[in-house]
Each structure stands twice: as structure tokens, then as C-alpha cells.
Design an enzyme around this catalytic site. Sequence first.
Site, short mmCIF file in Angstrom:
data_model
loop_
_atom_site.label_atom_id
_atom_site.label_comp_id
_atom_site.label_asym_id
_atom_site.label_seq_id
_atom_site.Cartn_x
_atom_site.Cartn_y
_atom_site.Cartn_z
N SER A 166 -12.99 -23.39 -28.20
CA SER A 166 -11.97 -24.24 -27.57
C SER A 166 -12.51 -25.57 -27.05
CB SER A 166 -11.31 -23.50 -26.42
OG SER A 166 -12.28 -23.00 -25.53
N ASP B 8 -7.92 -27.18 -17.29
CA ASP B 8 -7.46 -25.79 -17.05
C ASP B 8 -8.75 -25.01 -16.82
OD1 ASP B 8 -8.36 -25.87 -19.67
OD2 ASP B 8 -6.76 -24.64 -20.46
N HIS C 194 -10.96 -25.37 -18.99
CA HIS C 194 -11.82 -26.25 -19.79
C HIS C 194 -12.03 -27.59 -19.08
CE1 HIS C 194 -9.78 -23.51 -22.62
NE2 HIS C 194 -10.98 -23.44 -23.18
#
Length: 350
Positions: free
Chosen positions: A41, A320, A322
Site C-alpha cells: 500500500s 490514515d 499510512h
Amino acid sequence: MNTQYFTFPYVLITLLLLPLASSKNSYNPKQIPAIYVFGDSLVDSGNNNYLPLNSNAKFLPYGIDFGGKPTGRYTNGKTVVDYLAIHLGLPFAPPYLGLSKNQRNKITTGINFASAGSGILPETNNKTLTLDKQIKLFRRVIKNNLPYIFNEQDELKRHLSESLFIVSTGVNDNFHNGTFCGSSNFASYLLKEFSLRLQKIYSLGARKFFVINIPAAGCFPMIAAKSKPRGKCNMKINRAIFSYNNGLTNVLRKLQSQLIDFTFMHSDLYQFLLDLRETGYKYGIVETWKPCCPNDIYGDLKCYPYNVTCPNRNTHLFFDVHPSQIANQIYARRCFIDKTICKTWSFKIL
Ligand SMILES: *[C@@H]1O[C@H](CO)[C@@H](O)[C@H](O)[C@H]1NC(C)=O
Ligand SMILES: *[C@@H]1O[C@H](CO)[C@@H](O)[C@H](O)[C@H]1NC(C)=O
Ligand SMILES: *[C@@H]1O[C@H](CO)[C@@H](O)[C@H](O)[C@H]1NC(C)=O
């Protein structure tokens, strides 16, 4: 007055963007003709939008600072790979799954195979594009698509050997169903598996690797939220990850000594995130563990569609779970301009 408050971000953006933008001209585009991206991600640019998964980043507020549109990137704006592309004067690498056959036959500047949730091991979140599946898709591109552009075998070989292969993976293998399961034994096993896959990419023609190590997951919001005191990093998790990262540089140096023309740049995302917790305030980052989305530290800490973000997204290290765009932008500066977190033992790309 508020003047300073408002001008600060502009000064910052100018400082950060100008060197990146102007450095475009100082590179011969032939030097790095393309970037091929593998991983999770941190670098996914939208592949997961095309997979039947329960979770993706196909909705606002993801992408709110990426022209106001969600793309599948797991942050509010650009990823570290987007900044790398800017630095090299290349377009952002589009997600493989979002390209039509016709587009795949034409693209010469690189493709992104990364998939959020994926890991090194085939059993880690196997509904995503695991690293093996990403490599399979890359092989398909070499076999079916690139020959439309490079019709001589030599040309294709040269293209691959000059391109940059970015790999950012491993963190998800350390979590089973949200629970950390890393250890130094597991790290050794994982490194062996990772080395095999890097060799596979090499055997397909890659020569220049840009390898990002595993971030300090012990400082991620969902983990810091459970620490005592709240917000502190979990050192047990960080130590296990450190052990992997420590071995990673050895694996890369070993590959370089064994494989002809294998070269790499190593990027220390782990140390970067730890440092940013301490020094982020210099860039206006005042919140180093609470996510910006949701703007709330209770519940599951997931960023849901249309959740309202924190008022100033440039004040948060995490968007978030990340890193936020501002963190990625500072990473780019430290990596490509200050050259403090990205190190090479051989080729010069930065
Ligand atoms: C994927 O993982 C699940 C759960 O770990 C497992 O039951 C399943 O057999 C795996 N599927 C494949 C194709 O590996
Ligand atoms: C994963 O965690 C959830 C929630 O904690 C639980 O309901 C589920 O049974 C777990 N799944 C596995 C495979 O352990
Ligand atoms: C985020 O959205 C979810 C789902 O709509 C909602 O339940 C939650 O309260 C929201 N959180 C915040 C902090 O707005």
C-alpha cells in the site's frame, strides 16, 4: 496575527517542490527510461481498485490532495514513488490492472504492479496481488506488451537493464489478521524468500533496484493507540522489524556480489519515520501518531468514505495508517536531495 500560519505551508511547498521540479532538467531521460513498481500500500497507485476486495482507497478523502480525486493511493496525495517519478522526470507509473491492452502495448515509462495488503509470501493476504503475482504480471508485460515497442531482443534487454525497479514490501507478512507475528527467526525466513524474488526479477532483465525497507510499524496509529502511554511506539515490534531491515542490506550486498550488474539503492524508511516523529515539527508536523482520517482515535481507526479529515492535513505524519503526503514529500527531500536516507553502493541515480 495568523499570517505566519498561512504562509508557512507555501514556503515549505516552494522549498520542497522547486529542487525536485528543476532537477528534471539535469537528468538525461535516457538514463532511467522507466520505473517498474512492486510492493504494497505504500506504493500502490490503484491496482486494488480492480480486485474484489473488502477494502480499497477508491473513495474520498483518499486523493483529496491529488487533484481532489481518489485514485486508489493510500494517502491524501502523492506517494513516495510519485515523488521519485517527478525526480526522474517521468510520468507517474499507472496501475497495471487499470490499463487496457492497447495502453499496455504503448507504455514505455513504466508500470505499477503494487497491491495494498500484499506481502513477500504467497499466503499473505492472497486475494491481493502477492509479490509472486506481481512478478507474473511483469513477465506478461515483457512477453506480450513490451515487444510492440522494442522489437529487437537487444533493445528490450537494454530497456530493462536501464529501468529502475522499485520494491517496497514486507510489512504485511509480519501481521496475521492485525496481530504482529514478527521475530528474528521469521525475519531470516522472510529475507530468504525476498532474496529469491529479487533474483527472479533480476532473471527477467532488471538490473537497477530501489529497495525500501520495512517502516517502523510499532509507531503506526493502530499500534501506538494501544501503547502505554498512548502514542508511544511499540519497541518490541520495532526491534523485530529492525532485525529484518538490518539483514536486508546484507541480502542486497550479497546479491550485488553474486549477480552480474545487479545494483541497488537502499532506502531507510524505518529510520525516516522514527526521525520524523522527533523532527517533524520543523516542517509543521505536530501530530506524529494520530491519523488525520478518521480525525478521531477511538474505534477501529479506519478511514471510511467521506469521513471528515483533520483540519490541516499537513500537520499529521499519518493520513490514515499510512504516511500523509507531507511525510512522503519530506521523505523525497531527505532521499533525493539531502541524500540522508537513500544510499547506494554502486550506481548513481540520485
Ligand atoms: C489463501 O489464504 C487462505 C487463508 O489463509 C487459504 O485458506 C487459501 O487456501 C489461500 N488460497 C490460495 C489460492 O493460496
Ligand atoms: C481475525 O480477527 C477477527 C476480529 O478480531 C476475528 O473475528 C476473526 O475470526 C479472525 N480471523 C482469523 C482467521 O483468525
Ligand atoms: C467515519 O465514517 C464512519 C462510516 O460512515 C462513521 O461511522 C464514523 O463515525 C466516521 N468517523 C468520523 C471521525 O467522522
